[in-house]
Design an enzyme around this catalytic site. Structure first.
Site, PDB file in Angstrom:
ATOM      1  N   GLY A  50       3.283   2.030  11.342  1.00  0.00           N
ATOM      2  CA  GLY A  50       2.905   1.375  12.820  1.00  0.00           C
ATOM      3  C   GLY A  50       2.100  -0.045  12.382  1.00  0.00           C
ATOM      4  N   GLY A  51       1.385   0.104  11.420  1.00  0.00           N
ATOM      5  CA  GLY A  51       0.812  -1.322  11.109  1.00  0.00           C
ATOM      6  C   GLY A  51       0.377  -1.369   9.710  1.00  0.00           C
TER       7      GLY A  51
ATOM      8  N   GLU B 146      -9.513   4.099   5.961  1.00  0.00           N
ATOM      9  CA  GLU B 146      -8.761   4.737   7.271  1.00  0.00           C
ATOM     10  C   GLU B 146     -10.010   5.502   8.407  1.00  0.00           C
ATOM     11  OE1 GLU B 146      -6.242   3.280   8.004  1.00  0.00           O
ATOM     12  OE2 GLU B 146      -5.507   2.897   6.038  1.00  0.00           O
TER      13      GLU B 146
ATOM     14  N   LYS C  54       6.112   8.032  11.061  1.00  0.00           N
ATOM     15  CA  LYS C  54       5.668   8.882  11.814  1.00  0.00           C
ATOM     16  C   LYS C  54       6.249   9.065  12.929  1.00  0.00           C
ATOM     17  CE  LYS C  54       1.853   8.499  14.975  1.00  0.00           C
ATOM     18  NZ  LYS C  54       0.963   7.634  15.488  1.00  0.00           N
TER      19      LYS C  54
ATOM     20  N   HIS D 113      -6.815  -1.147  15.462  1.00  0.00           N
ATOM     21  CA  HIS D 113      -6.840  -0.675  14.167  1.00  0.00           C
ATOM     22  C   HIS D 113      -6.605  -1.692  12.827  1.00  0.00           C
ATOM     23  CE1 HIS D 113      -6.460   3.062  11.198  1.00  0.00           C
ATOM     24  NE2 HIS D 113      -5.727   2.130  10.701  1.00  0.00           N
ATOM     25  N   GLU D 114      -5.388  -2.347  12.841  1.00  0.00           N
ATOM     26  CA  GLU D 114      -5.259  -3.004  11.834  1.00  0.00           C
ATOM     27  C   GLU D 114      -6.286  -4.159  11.998  1.00  0.00           C
ATOM     28  OE1 GLU D 114      -3.694  -1.845   9.944  1.00  0.00           O
ATOM     29  OE2 GLU D 114      -2.275  -0.538  11.300  1.00  0.00           O
TER      30      GLU D 114
ATOM     31  N   GLN E  28       0.947  -1.241  -0.073  1.00  0.00           N
ATOM     32  CA  GLN E  28       0.084  -0.094   0.006  1.00  0.00           C
ATOM     33  C   GLN E  28       1.060   1.117   0.119  1.00  0.00           C
ATOM     34  OE1 GLN E  28      -2.691   0.657   3.488  1.00  0.00           O
ATOM     35  NE2 GLN E  28      -3.685   1.799   2.371  1.00  0.00           N
TER      36      GLN E  28
ATOM     37  N   ARG F  87      10.387   3.969  11.691  1.00  0.00           N
ATOM     38  CA  ARG F  87       8.742   4.144  11.287  1.00  0.00           C
ATOM     39  C   ARG F  87       8.794   5.723  11.088  1.00  0.00           C
ATOM     40  NH1 ARG F  87       4.254   3.730  16.079  1.00  0.00           N
ATOM     41  NH2 ARG F  87       2.506   4.409  14.742  1.00  0.00           N
TER      42      ARG F  87
ATOM     43  N   GLU G 296      -2.649  -3.806   7.485  1.00  0.00           N
ATOM     44  CA  GLU G 296      -3.805  -4.820   7.698  1.00  0.00           C
ATOM     45  C   GLU G 296      -3.604  -5.690   6.529  1.00  0.00           C
ATOM     46  OE1 GLU G 296      -3.572  -1.466   6.752  1.00  0.00           O
ATOM     47  OE2 GLU G 296      -5.454  -1.288   5.097  1.00  0.00           O
TER      48      GLU G 296
ATOM     49  N   ASP H 168       0.774   8.110  -0.807  1.00  0.00           N
ATOM     50  CA  ASP H 168       1.357   7.538   0.157  1.00  0.00           C
ATOM     51  C   ASP H 168       1.456   8.119   1.552  1.00  0.00           C
ATOM     52  OD1 ASP H 168       2.165   5.185  -0.653  1.00  0.00           O
ATOM     53  OD2 ASP H 168       4.003   5.781  -1.553  1.00  0.00           O
TER      54      ASP H 168
ATOM     55  N   HIS I 113      -9.455  -3.108  10.206  1.00  0.00           N
ATOM     56  CA  HIS I 113      -9.445  -3.053   8.838  1.00  0.00           C
ATOM     57  C   HIS I 113      -9.768  -4.697   8.033  1.00  0.00           C
ATOM     58  CE1 HIS I 113      -7.502   0.381   7.347  1.00  0.00           C
ATOM     59  NE2 HIS I 113      -6.451   0.450   7.945  1.00  0.00           N
TER      60      HIS I 113
ATOM     61  N   TYR J 202      -8.088   9.649   8.205  1.00  0.00           N
ATOM     62  CA  TYR J 202      -8.358   9.281   9.500  1.00  0.00           C
ATOM     63  C   TYR J 202      -9.210   9.569  10.532  1.00  0.00           C
ATOM     64  CZ  TYR J 202      -4.194   6.239   8.393  1.00  0.00           C
ATOM     65  OH  TYR J 202      -3.437   5.292   7.599  1.00  0.00           O
TER      66      TYR J 202
HETATM   67  N1  BES Z   1      -3.159   0.855   5.887  1.00  0.00           N
HETATM   68  C1  BES Z   1      -2.498   2.048   6.846  1.00  0.00           C
HETATM   69  C2  BES Z   1      -1.312   2.191   6.324  1.00  0.00           C
HETATM   70  C3  BES Z   1      -1.026   2.726   5.045  1.00  0.00           C
HETATM   71  C4  BES Z   1      -1.985   4.112   4.728  1.00  0.00           C
HETATM   72  C5  BES Z   1      -0.082   2.371   4.156  1.00  0.00           C
HETATM   73  C6  BES Z   1      -1.768   4.552   3.439  1.00  0.00           C
HETATM   74  C7  BES Z   1       0.109   3.246   3.014  1.00  0.00           C
HETATM   75  C8  BES Z   1      -0.844   4.161   2.589  1.00  0.00           C
HETATM   76  C9  BES Z   1      -2.513   1.373   8.199  1.00  0.00           C
HETATM   77  O1  BES Z   1      -3.447   0.667   8.620  1.00  0.00           O
HETATM   78  C10 BES Z   1      -2.355   2.412   9.117  1.00  0.00           C
HETATM   79  O2  BES Z   1      -3.431   3.215   9.085  1.00  0.00           O
HETATM   80  N2  BES Z   1      -1.252   2.338   9.943  1.00  0.00           N
HETATM   81  C11 BES Z   1      -1.002   3.615  10.738  1.00  0.00           C
HETATM   82  C12 BES Z   1      -1.406   3.102  12.293  1.00  0.00           C
HETATM   83  C13 BES Z   1      -2.808   3.389  12.856  1.00  0.00           C
HETATM   84  C14 BES Z   1      -3.067   3.057  14.183  1.00  0.00           C
HETATM   85  C15 BES Z   1      -3.099   4.986  12.755  1.00  0.00           C
HETATM   86  C16 BES Z   1       0.343   4.097  11.083  1.00  0.00           C
HETATM   87  O3  BES Z   1       1.255   3.480  10.463  1.00  0.00           O
HETATM   88  O4  BES Z   1       0.673   4.922  11.591  1.00  0.00           O
HETATM   89 ZN    ZN Z   2      -5.134   2.031   8.870  1.00  0.00          ZN
END
Ligand code: BES
Ligand code: ZN
Length: 622
Positions: free
Chosen positions: A277-278, A327, A566, A304-305, A150, A564, A280, A383, A308, A390
């Site tokens: 972070g994760g 999301e 974030k 969260h995951e 993704q 990571r 799905e 991306d 999904h 969210y």
């Molecule tokens: N599906 C997303 C990750 C993602 C979104 C990858 C869009 C590429 C493009 C995943 O479920 C997600 O939202 N991860 C979050 C954690 C969540 C608890 C907010 C993250 O990685 O921060």
């Molecule tokens: Zn997500």
């Protein structure tokens, strides 16, 4: 207009516009993938996957002759086509010019063959793969490979119709060295043997961004009959503890929105360089090890995951413009799970944190990027996780819940998942469902103007329900008294604070603090060197902005270990604000970049390059 006209005339038309995916070359209204069979060899020395992808396709447009696929940096060596699976004929193909965002179009002269086999190998720099040498893993014994498809990176390891509007089943045969285990977003066997030959099958149709592969020194431990954890052996026990509530969570979501439809639900703990972070991936969520803090305080990511598995994997956004349907709905469900498993107070605390940080971010985000029903921005890739999809998405659903009542809204969402299971949907589909299934339950509960404000407006509608938490107000109180100089930070008072309370204390501090206060704060909350990334990503930037250098060694250690995005981007962004910090960031990045995923490398590089441009140029552009 013309579209309406065609519909009105009853002519079979191409799908409505909102389904169109600006980030794919594929033409799914003409020809559609039904199944994918992969045969790949994993070559750690060359950092390549090599083999074949066989697509079973269905021709929808009687005039179509070519199969158009998405690729990025793939070396295509040949393409064969067949209509009976017996006789194969080599066919012509062309790879188009590489676009920075969407990659290269692969046009195959398939002449309506129902099976197309592409022979190819990936680039060592594939944007959707991270190849790690043994020394970068937790155990340090075996190399590691993982994918992150993704949003549009599946095309960097598989030639396919890389759009969430197309779903297909898949199977795979993966060959590896005999020292490692391969796992996919499919039917992994908890009792797997390391014989270098792994077979997988996913019998439910999934979109391309849910294709996933991981290879490494992985061991399994069950948590419940249908779920467990895969991790490097030294991480396994910690992960089993941290995710111990997984079965409870599955039961909660099933109670709200209907059965879990994917069989097993396992977790895979990745190395710390995992950029998210994760993720799905069906049947096997990929998780960052930065959630393993020992007190289950960051398991919102797990909720969260898991969520999904309904919002996203079962009912999927048809294009990335409608990311909020994945999301936002998931973030809403995540909070419901937290409430059911850990109580209303924690759920409300998380709501306060989310709402405040969203309102803060909205102050500086461009109007066009504040909409839930988004429009694709030319030149921008899908991306960047937008807080709008969210958090505004979640807030919108919470507003509906308040207006219509929880029981009514739960029933509505349950029906949404049931009716649209294994399909891809748009915001317009969601609105149609609201109008037919929810609004009649309580006419007038929400006005058209409000609905439009949520979906197409900027900012947050004035009528949005505002979250509040007594525990966070107590934190506010201590922060204010401390800043006013009328109270000290007593470690004994702060010791019982949860991660969320600590985060809240840090979030609403001034931009900078004098050194004496930083020292006091550090002592009270044990921040420097913390293993908790949610604290690190806030504390280190504060010290950087304040010109406090004593945390620098800890900063290096943190950004060296963790990839990571974030968690580390706020640190890099704070550093580049001064010439000294920029030089430090460049030196540090040069040293640690070999640990990072290609996506993290690109993000950091962008910040460094932007900050290095002459100031005048930067101002002109902005
Ligand atoms: N599906 C997303 C990750 C993602 C979104 C990858 C869009 C590429 C493009 C995943 O479920 C997600 O939202 N991860 C979050 C954690 C969540 C608890 C907010 C993250 O990685 O921060
Ligand atoms: Zn997500």
């Amino acid at each position: 207009m013309s579209l309406l006209l065609l519909l009105w005339c009853g002519v079979a038309v191409a799908e409505p516009d909102r389904r169109h995916d600006e980030h794919s070359y594929a033409e799914p209204t003409r020809v559609r993938t039904k199944d994918l069979a992969l045969e790949l060899k994993v070559d750690f020395a060359a950092k390549r996957l090599a083999g074949t992808a066989t697509l079973v396709v269905e021709w929808l447009d009687p005039a179509a002759q070519q199969l158009v696929l998405d690729t990025r940096d793939l070396q295509i060596t040949r393409v064969d086509a067949s209509s009976d699976g017996q006789t194969w004929k080599r066919v012509k193909f062309a790879v188009g010019k590489r676009d920075r965002i969407v990659g290269s179009k692969l046009t195959i002269e398939a002449a309506r063959a129902t099976q197309v086999r592409v022979s190819y190998r990936t680039s060592p720099m594939a944007s959707g793969l991270q190849w790690m040498s043994a020394k970068l893993t937790a155990n340090g014994k075996q190399p590691f490979l993982f994918s992150q498809s993704q949003a549009i990176h599946a095309r960097s390891w598989i030639p396919l119709q890389d759009t969430p509007g197309v779903r297909f089943t898949y199977s795979a045969r993966i060959r590896t060295p005999k020292t490692v285990v391969a796992l996919m977003s499919a039917d992994n066997d908890p009792a797997v043997v390391r014989d270098g030959d792994f077979s997988f099958r996913m019998t439910e149709p999934v979109p391309s961004y849910l294709l996933a592969l991981a290879v490494g020194d992985l061991a399994f431990k069950p948590i419940s009959p249908r779920s467990g954890v895969w991790a490097e052996p030294s991480v396994l026990e910690r992960a089993v503890y941290e995710f111990g509530d997984i079965e409870k969570m599955i039961v909660v979501v099933e109670g709200l929105y209907g059965p879990y439809r994917w069989g097993r639900y396992d977790l895979l703990i990745l190395p710390a360089s995992f950029p998210y972070g994760g993720m799905e991936n069906p049947r096997l969520s990929f998780m960052t090890p930065t959630v393993l803090v020992g007190d289950r305080s960051l398991v919102g990511i797990l909720a969260h995951e898991l969520a999904h598995s309904w919002s996203g994997n079962l009912v999927t956004n048809a294009s990335w413009k409608d990311l909020w349907l994945n999301e936002g709905v998931t973030t809403y469900v995540e909070n419901r799970v937290i409430e059911a498993v850990y109580g209303r107070e924690l759920a409300e605390i998380e709501n306060v944190l989310t709402q405040r940080s969203l309102l803060e971010k909205l102050k500086t985000s461009p109007p066009a990027r504040q909409r839930l029903r988004a429009v694709a921005t030319p030149g921008l890739g899908p991306d960047d996780l937008s807080d709008v999809a969210y958090d505004k998405g979640q807030w919108f659903l919470q507003a509906l819940e308040v207006r219509f009542g929880r029981a009514t809204f739960d029933a509505f969402l349950r029906k949404w998942f049931e009716r649209n299971a294994f399909t891809s949907v748009t915001t317009d589909d969601f609105v149609a469902s609201l109008r037919s299934d929810l609004f009649p339950k309580k006419p007038g509960a929400i006005t058209d103007a409000e609905l439009t404000a949520w979906l197409d407006g900027e900012g947050i509608p004035k009528t949005a329900p505002v979250a509040a938490s007594a525990r966070l107000r107590a934190v506010d109180d201590i922060r204010m008294r401390w800043l006013a100089g009328t109270a000290k930070l007593e470690p004994a008072t702060l010791a019982p604070w949860s991660t969320q309370e600590r985060v809240h204390f840090l979030e609403e501090l001034p931009e900078t603090l004098p050194e004496a206060q930083l020292v006091e704060l550090d002592r009270a909350l044990a921040l420097t060197g913390t293993k908790n990334g949610e604290l690190a990503q806030r504390w280190y930037p504060l010290t950087i902005r304040s010109g406090y250098r004593l945390t620098r060694p800890a900063i290096i250690a943190f950004v060296e270990r963790v990839g990571r995005r974030k968690l580390i981007m706020p640190i890099y962004r704070a550093l580049v604000a001064t010439p000294e910090g920029l030089a430090f960031a460049k030196r540090t990045f040069a040293r640690v970049r070999t640990n990072y995923h290609p996506m993290t490398i690109a993000s950091v590089q962008e910040v460094l390059v932007e900050a290095s441009r002459p100031r005048k140029k930067r101002l002109e552009k902005d």
